[in-house]
Design an enzyme around this catalytic site. Sequence first.
Site, PDB file in Angstrom:
ATOM      1  N   ASP A 171       0.869  -1.171   0.000  1.00  9.35           N
ATOM      2  CA  ASP A 171       0.000   0.000   0.000  1.00  9.35           C
ATOM      3  C   ASP A 171       0.911   1.228   0.000  1.00  9.35           C
ATOM      4  O   ASP A 171       2.113   1.129   0.254  1.00  9.35           O
ATOM      5  CB  ASP A 171      -0.927  -0.010   1.215  1.00  9.35           C
ATOM      6  CG  ASP A 171      -2.204   0.780   0.963  1.00  9.35           C
ATOM      7  OD1 ASP A 171      -2.191   1.665   0.087  1.00  9.35           O
ATOM      8  OD2 ASP A 171      -3.216   0.527   1.634  1.00  9.35           O
ATOM      9  N   CYS A 172       0.339   2.374  -0.278  1.00 10.21           N
ATOM     10  CA  CYS A 172       1.169   3.548  -0.533  1.00 10.21           C
ATOM     11  C   CYS A 172       1.910   4.017   0.714  1.00 10.21           C
ATOM     12  O   CYS A 172       1.300   4.285   1.752  1.00 10.21           O
ATOM     13  CB  CYS A 172       0.324   4.657  -1.118  1.00 10.21           C
ATOM     14  SG  CYS A 172      -0.241   4.213  -2.771  1.00 10.21           S
TER      15      CYS A 172
END
Length: 1417
Positions: free
Chosen positions: A945-946
């Site tokens: 995920d970012c």
Amino acid sequence: MNLTVLQPTTTVPAVPSSTVPSPHPSTFFPEFKQCKTKGDLLQIHAKLIKTGRIRDPLASAELIRFSALSDPPHRDLQYALHVFQQMNPPNCFTYNTLIRAFCDSNDPLQSFILFAQMIENSDEVVKPNKFTFPSVLKACAKLGGLEEGRQTHCVLVKYGLEKDGFVVSNLVRMYVMCGEIKDGLVVFESGKMDSSIGEVVLWNVMVDGYVKIGELGNARKLFDEMPQRSVVSWNSMISGYAQNGFFVEAVELFREMQVAVMPNYVTLISVLPAISGLGALEIGKWVHFFAGKNGIKVDPVLGSALIDMYSKCGGIDEAVQLFNTLSQKNVVTWNSIINGLAIHGRANEALHYFTKMEESGVRPNDVTYISVLMACSHAGLVDKGLSIFNEMVRTEGLAPRLEHYGCMVDLLGRAGRLQEAEKLILDMPEEPDDVVLKALLGACKKHGNIQIGERVGKRLLEKNPEDGAPYVALSNMYASLANWDKVMQTRLMMKENEVKKDPGCSWIEVDGAIHEFVVADESHAKANDIYMMLEEMKDKLRVAGYKPDTTQVFLRMDDPDKESVLHHHSEKIAVAFGLISTTRETTIKVVKNLRICDDCHSTIKLVSRIYGRRIVVRDRKRFHHFENGSCSSISTFKFIILSLTSFMGFQTRPHSSLILPILFLYLSFATKVLTYAPRYACDTDVNPSLKKYAFCDTSRDIKTRVGDLVKRMTLQEKAGSIVSVADSIPRLGIPSYGWWSEALHGVSDTGPATWFNKSVIPGATSFPQVILTAASFNESLFYTIGKVVSTEARAMYNSGVAGLTFWSPNVNIFRDPRWGRGQETPGEDPVLTSRYGVAYVKGLQEREDGDKERLKIGACCKHYTAYDLDNWTSVDRYHFDAFVTKQDLEDTYNPPFKSCVLDGKVASVMCSYNKVNGVPTCGDRKLLEDMVRGEWKLNGYISSDCDSLQVMFRDQRWAKTPEEVAADALNAGLDLNCGDSLKRFTATAVKKGLVKQSVVDRAVTNSFTTLMRLGFFDGHPRKQLYGNLGKKDVCTPAHQDLAREAARQGIVLLKNTFRSLPLHKTSIKSLAVIGPNANATRTMIGNYAGVPCKYTSPLKGLSDYVKTVYEEGCDVKCNSAARFQKARDIAAKADAVVLVMGTDLSIEAEALDRTEIYLPGQQDLLVSEVAKDAKGPVILVIMSGGGMDVEFAKGHPKITSILWVGFPGQEGGRALADIVFGRYNPSGRLPTTWYPRSYVNLVPMTNTKMRPDPKTGQPGQTYRFHRGKTVYPFGFGLSYSSYNYKLIKAPKFISIPSNHHAHTGRSPSCHAIDAADSVCNNLHFDIEIMVTNVGKMSGSHTVLLFSSPPMVHNAPQKELVDFKKVWLGRSKRGVVRFRVDVCKGLSVVDEEGKRKVVPGRYVLQVGYIKHVVSVTV
């Protein structure tokens, strides 16, 4: 001033107030009533002399009063003084009149002279009184006559006036204005103790005194201590803040004032400059509205202030509209509109209004010409500016001021005519000020003229060595030319002179609140979200071709550090905050205290294009209007034309032959910048040399091609390829690629690789949010939506505004109704979620040509795993550690991901932010390498995920260094990092031996294999299968009809007493539509949405059927009941009422979990009150992601129907209207359980255990385990029809062959069979149900098959096995067939996480039919 006042030797009693003032002279001289002009007065004076009545003191007093106190031009103080001197003797009234008049004039000294005469000639008749001293004290204050003020203080004490409130107030003001704060405080404190003195007035004077000398801290301290405040108190403090540049404080105090007292005309005049300073347009609009509502006349003064406010807040159109409606206009009003148009770069309009001003007979003044010249400067109208400058001098006879010269220097400097600008300065009749010189210095920096720049800079430093601006400008000019020695010398001079540079600061107004940011500001409450948006912006900018202009950083440092400095300028932070805090339709308006730098200007232009937003930035010079990738202030093209034209006009020989080549070069550049094209590698048409590389040879297999590519890459090139915005590798013909695009329920512009553009792809079909689509329980619909989304995604890729890899769907389990992102998921059931995920992934990825190896687009199932908390009370997703049992992981959290990989063949899995059992999911080898890749055989890449790796390092403190975090993630099986951690730290980690290069090769191979399958390395997309897709294939009528159909299929009918629905058009003459979501648009598409093709709100959809009347009632947070009565009134008159309530992204969203599960604020009260007054049926519509406790409405006799519409997408309004008016028969079923509000007190969100716990009172989570009360159960949903079920076929016994008893997977404790055993191959049975529509309406019907297994291993009490959607005409029947895989549909998971088939009694249920199946071994 040095006057001596004769002091009385004894205390003189004050003259009783009843004797002063004298009776009005007109009582005895009626001719004065007709006196209107100076001429009338002269005639009366002559008549009085002729008749001898001039000797009457009252006659002289009236002559003096008229001459001294009339408005210009009738005022004549010398005439009044002459009459006064003829009086014998003058009286107290005439003394006071003249003292007051001269005090208010430009000659206050005469007031004191008259007062001295009055004291010297004092007798029983002429004595100073309480009307004398206030004017005398004011005169002392204006003159700065402290000693005279002290003498006056002494005299007033002698006359016993030290306790008169008006006198004491002016005495305090005199001391403060003369700089004697201590003496003023003494008088103030003494006056406070005397109750006979007007307390509020005294406090006001002291506060106002502090304000006028600039001591705002002391003024505010006194203001806060005031026992009582009048409107004057508030006005003084607000005005003080505004005049001293404390704009935020002024506006905040103005807000507070509205609670305490009613603002008046003076208040508005005082606060408007502060609103202008902040650019707070919405507050300014409210002030304008307030004036109209409360009858405050918008005269030329207030009108000018409002026009100035609108102009400086970015509302120039509103300013023009207001100006045109004003009936009275003076020179200030005209100047305000001309200046407003000028600072907005609308030069032609400014010049037009300048012409109209002259035509109207209003003569322009010097301020007018400043505005007009500024307009010419901003628009590059050099010749016009020179002409107007000469006109001002020769025609109007106005001597140029420094400001005029500053405009001319700026005008010439912008056009590059620096020698002329310098000559103009040298020829000025007076010494140029800093503004003029700085204008030329800035132009020298822009045009790189170091010779003139140094001369100007030297003059500036000689004039004011403590001013930081010249140092900074010189330093920046030297730095832009890489002359670092000069930079260091200049900065050393700054240090030696102790000069400090003003810090950059930006403001933005959101929802009426002002937010302030400085460079690299992390103090804001939403700092994390802002910086996430900044990173997203950076990634999208890179994909769009942006390169940071590091020449704008005037420090000697490496380029990456310069990029970081640039990226955190205050205006960029403000824009990022605007992007996350406002709707797409809202103009983002930022105010900057300094000039916007070139890099920020370029950045914001691109941001306006990428995000499809209109952005207005006001710096200290002008406005910049950014839209669709350009700035309207003055385009480069326009400036080139103007500059060329101006240049040619000053040449002795024509140069028209130069224009075409220059324009050709410019247009070539502009075409290149504005062209949108897909990104792809191996463009052998343009670069034939690429044909030599095997990875560009499409005849070879993908594995060979990827292997060849990886071998050719350097370590740093590999590291730069496994981040969300991959670096370009020019030597291999590989462009930068943005991995991150989103397609949750339509193509979204979240993520750097996708954006919408009005001229290319303005929007895409926005389907219902996933939670509502899942409520349809229709797998074919899930698949079809995926196909449409992938088609639009490919069309956008071909158009150059999207990537090929889309990080969707979200297949997390919606465990808790409070989760803000639950709306993105298919609900709480693992089977439904799995089936949705598989169908949607196939729709996205499968190609129409049937090629299984290739992909249409790449999907990604996220967020793996046990991620269902974002930001709840004190816990956020970055720090949350989900303690999950092996049993819950296997039977609840992981099944959707497993199905995505095994059945959906998804191209990617994304790990989540949170930890699971103490280990970050992106660093857990068991979860990634062993399970996803090893056990499930993922054919693709695993992404984080970012910024998950940054979270692991910064928030979770997983390792001591970022290199160790990168190594741990890669070793765990991560292939790609959303963010830039792997790019920055992988090479160092390899060199330190923390990770092997072969592991990096694996990550690159997995990632590039996906791109290879997508055709990224196959040359131009037009040569490939989907190369013909484009704008024509996005937002087609068929796609939009599908969005409408999806919403209709998902909408759930929860209550329908008396069969009040559907409504009949013929019987409804008036429909009341009420509620915060009744006219919703943006709310309908939920989060992770893009720009929809269009919106159809509930109000619009219902209005297409019948006549409607609308009242919002309250906003979505519903904290006020002020508009409830209006809602009740329209409900009482309408034939039926539709109430559209619920939430929006300010209530539940990513990074925002709910704490309660009932309607926000006072929404339930609004519903109840409207229902009470309604004369017809009341339909309650809930628009939300999570479930709601609507028990009050469920049992309310007048609320006849309840509908849940989720977030229904762009066509939500039409879909709702189709249901309400019976065009469509509702068939949706709840994909989640709706709990009573008490649930939140029983189950903390951090409790990830699914099963009930008698020890803690936890009742279990989701319908599979929950043993408490519910409002509505999972799978609940009504229809306008009724359906009967009949069991046709189902086995009663299932026997597992005895020859498998000895299998090693068998559990002796319960004779269970391991579900992975070979005995389970093809072990299934069929169930057939006859379904009959016995209602009067055709429609779809959802059939759910549940199973209740034996109560062993703490198994679910009930779980979904399968579901079908069937369409039946009225009185029609059909057979629904289920094929049940025994080892999947009837298995349970034991405490060790092993799936088993347990012998025993299984209860199968379809609707009201139950059937028992006994399983034996």
